[in-house]
Design an enzyme around this catalytic site. Structure first.
Site, mmCIF file in Angstrom:
data_model
loop_
_atom_site.group_PDB
_atom_site.id
_atom_site.type_symbol
_atom_site.label_atom_id
_atom_site.label_comp_id
_atom_site.label_asym_id
_atom_site.label_seq_id
_atom_site.Cartn_x
_atom_site.Cartn_y
_atom_site.Cartn_z
ATOM 1 N N TYR A 123 0.827 -1.210 0.000
ATOM 2 C CA TYR A 123 0.000 0.000 0.000
ATOM 3 C C TYR A 123 0.861 1.260 0.000
ATOM 4 O O TYR A 123 0.347 2.365 0.156
ATOM 5 C CB TYR A 123 -0.936 0.017 1.219
ATOM 6 C CG TYR A 123 -2.047 -1.014 1.118
ATOM 7 C CD1 TYR A 123 -1.741 -2.371 1.123
ATOM 8 C CD2 TYR A 123 -3.372 -0.646 1.011
ATOM 9 C CE1 TYR A 123 -2.736 -3.325 1.029
ATOM 10 C CE2 TYR A 123 -4.379 -1.594 0.924
ATOM 11 C CZ TYR A 123 -4.049 -2.930 0.934
ATOM 12 O OH TYR A 123 -5.036 -3.873 0.841
ATOM 13 N N ASP A 205 -2.805 -18.637 3.926
ATOM 14 C CA ASP A 205 -3.825 -19.486 3.282
ATOM 15 C C ASP A 205 -4.468 -20.422 4.301
ATOM 16 O O ASP A 205 -5.696 -20.540 4.379
ATOM 17 C CB ASP A 205 -3.264 -20.255 2.070
ATOM 18 C CG ASP A 205 -1.787 -20.577 2.162
ATOM 19 O OD1 ASP A 205 -1.151 -20.164 3.149
ATOM 20 O OD2 ASP A 205 -1.261 -21.256 1.270
#
Ligand code: NAD
Length: 340
Positions: A123, A205
């Site tokens: 970001y 994950d």
């Protein structure tokens, strides 16, 4: 009396901000609001989505409540939200996810807090096409030891302060060996300083699957910027959606409170948005300002209205919804009952 910078924002922002201010004022918290525009409205008025006087106001007041801000798509504008977090060095994004009675979800009694690093990695806005044909693009995500240390230390200290027991550090250090590696190493080096808090780490994950299978095994979750963003939306989904998810952006001197959701252009201007996320962000803000009993009163009133289910917006009751302001008024009615 505290002075707070208030940014109504874009899309549903003005509607839900009006509702949040009404509830906070009804809870008799002495606040003077300093209104400023940012985002699309500021662009129209000042040719700048984040005018300097808005930043000055937040720096001076040290606390801000903001509605969602829209970033114009494809026109070279950087996200105003990302710019605010960078400019004010708001390195912690705190997003609690707590179950509400009366909301149908696969899990009850979820009580999680996601702490997301808010200034680094993907970001930071370091990205470009590799050639004029735009045949490929590159985004550089920088993770620093100092940036990792301050968010992970905050997570341990937050857990201790709030009487929580476990911090789960989420990463992808098996593949992102350097950036993920630094984040994990820093966590492992800080953990011995907090023997009262259990530290575990999970690969992103697996973490997503574990959260869906059994969110109650988690307590405080800390992660890098992108994973933290995704995880916190996942956690909002676990407790009934974005309409109920508040957030805080915290720096060493300034804090900015907002809903997790965006400007919802699909429902803007219709007075049907759920105001609860911003009202709950307002509760986080007034607790930060030292008014814990009033904050708790507001949180209990929101919970009571959601549980009752008769005065809630369409996202919680599509068959017989009320408007944004009617839901806020129902919350105000419950304020006094929610005492104690
Ligand atoms: P969004 O959160 O605005 O909307 C996603 C979905 O959730 C929509 O269907 C919307 O109607 C619904 N929704 C959101 N808030 C709701 C509420 N309070 N009550 C009922 N339903 C609600 O996400 P998006 O559509 O991906 O983004 C729209 C704009 O918001 C984009 O410009 C994005 O950049 C911006 N955004 C801003 C922030 C912020 O200011 N912090 C955060 C996320 C997105």
């Amino acid at each position: 009396m505290d002075t707070v910078t208030l940014i109504p924002g874009d899309g549903i922002g003005p509607e839900i901000t009006r509702a949040a201010v009404k509830v906070i004022e009804a809870a008799k918290v002495p606040i003077e609001w300093e209104y400023h525009e940012a985002g699309i409205k500021a662009l129209e008025q000042y040719k700048d989505t984040l005018p300097p006087h808005v930043l000055e106001s937040i720096r001076r007041n040290k606390v801000a409540l903001k509605g969602p801000l829209m970033t114009p798509v494809g026109s070279g504008f950087r996200s105003v939200n990302v710019a605010l977090r960078k400019e004010l060095d708001l390195f912690v994004n705190l997003r609690p996810a707590r179950s509400f009675e009366g909301v149908k979800t696969p899990w009850q009694n979820v009580d999680l807090v996601v702490l997301r690093e808010n200034t680094e990695e993907f970001y930071a806005g370091i990205e470009h096409y590799i050639d004029t044909a735009k045949s490929a693009a590159e985004t550089i995500g920088i993770v620093t030891r100092s940036g990792s240390e301050r968010i992970i230390r905050y997570a341990f200290e937050y857990a201790r302060r709030e009487g929580r027991k476990k911090v789960t550090v989420v990463h992808k250090a098996n593949i992102l060996k350097f950036t993920g590696g630094i984040f994990l190493e820093v966590a492992q080096s800080l953990a011995p300083g907090f023997p009262d808090i259990t530290m575990e780490d999970k690969i992103i994950d697996n973490m997503c699957m574990q959260l869906v299978l059994n969110p109650r095994q988690f307590d405080v979750i800390v992660s890098t910027n992108l994973f933290g963003d995704i995880l916190s939306d996942l956690c909002s989904g676990l407790i009934g959606g974005l309409g109920l998810a508040p957030g805080a952006n915290i720096g060493s001197s300034v804090s900015l409170f907002e809903a997790v959701h965006g400007s919802a252009p699909d429902i803007a201007g219709k007075n049907i948005a759920n105001p609860s996320a911003l009202i709950l962000a307002g509760a986080l803000m007034i607790r930060h300002l030292g008014h814990a009993p009033a904050a708790q009163k507001i949180e209990r009133a929101v919970a009571a209205v959601v549980k009752d289910g008769r005065s809630v917006t369409f996202d919680l009751c599509p068959q017989k919804p009320v408007s944004t302001m009617e839901m806020a008024d129902a919350i105000i009615e419950k304020l006094d009952l929610a005492r104690g």
